[in-house]
Design a protein around this motif. Structure first.
Motif, short mmCIF file in Angstrom:
data_model
loop_
_atom_site.label_atom_id
_atom_site.label_comp_id
_atom_site.label_asym_id
_atom_site.label_seq_id
_atom_site.Cartn_x
_atom_site.Cartn_y
_atom_site.Cartn_z
N ASN A 160 10.64 -2.53 -11.42
CA ASN A 160 11.01 -1.14 -11.69
C ASN A 160 12.53 -0.95 -11.74
OD1 ASN A 160 8.32 -0.10 -11.76
ND2 ASN A 160 8.24 -0.24 -9.54
N ASP B 223 9.97 8.25 -0.38
CA ASP B 223 10.91 8.85 -1.34
C ASP B 223 12.12 7.93 -1.56
OD1 ASP B 223 13.42 9.78 0.22
OD2 ASP B 223 11.81 10.61 1.43
N ASP B 224 12.77 8.11 -2.70
CA ASP B 224 13.83 7.19 -3.13
C ASP B 224 14.97 7.09 -2.12
OD1 ASP B 224 12.40 6.69 -5.39
OD2 ASP B 224 13.60 7.96 -6.72
N LYS C 54 14.87 -1.73 -9.67
CA LYS C 54 15.49 -1.28 -8.42
C LYS C 54 15.99 -2.48 -7.62
CE LYS C 54 12.48 2.79 -7.96
NZ LYS C 54 11.49 3.48 -7.08
N LYS D 81 0.82 -1.21 0.00
CA LYS D 81 0.00 0.00 0.00
C LYS D 81 0.85 1.26 0.00
CE LYS D 81 -3.78 2.30 2.47
NZ LYS D 81 -4.75 2.21 3.59
N TYR D 82 1.95 1.25 0.75
CA TYR D 82 2.66 2.50 1.01
C TYR D 82 4.06 2.61 0.42
CZ TYR D 82 -0.93 3.55 4.54
OH TYR D 82 -2.11 3.82 5.19
N TRP D 83 4.67 1.51 -0.04
CA TRP D 83 6.08 1.56 -0.42
C TRP D 83 6.35 2.61 -1.49
CZ3 TRP D 83 10.52 0.51 1.55
CH2 TRP D 83 11.67 0.40 0.74
N GLU D 84 5.49 2.72 -2.47
CA GLU D 84 5.71 3.68 -3.55
C GLU D 84 5.56 5.13 -3.09
OE1 GLU D 84 6.93 2.92 -6.38
OE2 GLU D 84 6.82 0.76 -6.07
N ASP D 85 4.99 5.34 -1.90
CA ASP D 85 4.85 6.70 -1.37
C ASP D 85 6.11 7.16 -0.64
OD1 ASP D 85 2.26 6.75 -2.31
OD2 ASP D 85 1.39 6.07 -0.42
N SER E 70 7.77 -5.08 -5.56
CA SER E 70 7.59 -3.73 -6.10
C SER E 70 8.84 -3.22 -6.81
CB SER E 70 7.22 -2.77 -4.95
OG SER E 70 7.17 -1.43 -5.41
N ASP E 71 10.00 -3.50 -6.22
CA ASP E 71 11.25 -2.92 -6.73
C ASP E 71 11.73 -3.53 -8.04
OD1 ASP E 71 11.46 -1.09 -4.73
OD2 ASP E 71 13.20 -1.99 -3.74
N GLN F 144 13.84 5.01 0.80
CA GLN F 144 13.73 3.62 0.36
C GLN F 144 15.10 2.94 0.38
OE1 GLN F 144 11.93 3.30 -3.49
NE2 GLN F 144 9.83 3.44 -2.71
#
Length: 286
Positions: A119, A78-79, A121, A72-76, A115-116, A82
């Motif tokens: 993308n 900042d890099d 990452k 839910k929140y990982w993409e919110d 998630s990573d 992260q």
């Protein structure tokens, strides 16, 4: 990150971890859901607690809750934060001494990777895990192969692309000289690899078939030491391979049937273990 937010979150996690009645559990859960888990700040806060709390029960619970909220929140996040969190969790998982907490952190890594990796990452994750698997410390090997196994569930396509390297790595780990847990987890990971081997891929089939005797030896060790849970995990892998289209067990089919008959007829073994062997025979006939 607000220290009061982290402190309050840890306080209610402690209450939840130690609660012994339904009312206390419901109260703590309500506060956590409404005041903490509704904000993206819970991600770095939960990681801090899962790696720094003095109580392993709280660290383990924080890791479980963190895994749930990564999607839910990982993409919110900042890099920069992260990246710091990735570094923190990789250090923490090799330093952690409690098995349940280590496994909880492993599931967090798997969730972040889901998630990573698509993308582009966290490119150094797999190499980190390879190093863990080759560590002289058994606990590090255990967590390395455990995370690799879990990654087959979160990023299967990427893991299947590493099949050649994984065969080489698992051929050593399945005969780990020190840890039966490493051996069993490797058997489970090989079971995941089996799902991706195509019937026409003769090279992969041959390599896998070459590892089957070592996998059976792991099961034999579990039976000899009455490790019922570990033996059950191995039998589950073999049962799963029986229903695959790719003929991975054919070369050793007769030996496996004979082995299962011997285990099923061995009255010195625990009844549950004998039943597992007989169930394998049932699967061979279906």
């Amino acid at each position: 990150m607000d220290p009061q937010f982290v402190s309050g979150l840890e306080h209610y996690l402690q209450k939840l971890a130690s609660a012994s009645d339904t009312e206390s559990i419901q109260t703590a859960t309500k506060v956590l859901s409404e005041q903490y888990y509704a904000r993206a700040e819970c991600i770095p806060a939960l990681l801090t607690i899962s790696t720094e709390s003095q109580e392993w029960q709280v660290r383990q619970l924080a890791a479980v809750e963190l895994r749930k909220r990564i999607p839910k929140y990982w993409e919110d996040i900042d890099d920069g934060l992260q990246q710091r969190m990735r570094e923190t969790i990789l250090k923490a998982i090799v330093d952690e001494t409690n098995d349940l907490t280590r496994h909880g952190l492993a599931r967090v890594i798997s969730s972040i990777a889901r998630s990573d990796v698509p993308n582009q990452k966290w490119g150094d994750l797999i190499q980190f895990l390879y190093k863990c698997c080759q560590s002289p410390t058994a606990a590090h090997r255990e967590i390395g192969v455990y995370v690799l196994d879990s990654l087959f569930e979160s990023i299967p396509d990427m893991m299947s692309a590493h099949m050649q390297h994984l065969f080489e790595l698992f051929s050593a780990l399945v005969s780990d000289p020190e840890s039966l847990v490493v051996q069993v987890t490797t058997v489970e990971a090989l079971g995941k690899i089996a799902d991706f081997i195509e019937p026409e891929d003769r090279s992969a089939i041959s390599k896998f078939q070459g590892l089957v005797p070592a996998m059976v030896q792991v099961l034999q060790k579990c039976l000899a030491t009455n490790e019922e849970d570990l033996a059950s995990r191995c039998f589950e892998v073999f049962n799963g391979m029986l229903i695959l289209e790719t003929p991975l067990l054919n070369r050793h089919f007769g030996d496996l049937i004979e082995f299962s008959i011997n285990v099923g007829g061995n009255e010195e073994l625990d009844d549950n273990l004998r039943i597992m062997a007989l169930n394998f025979l049932v699967w061979t006939a279906t």
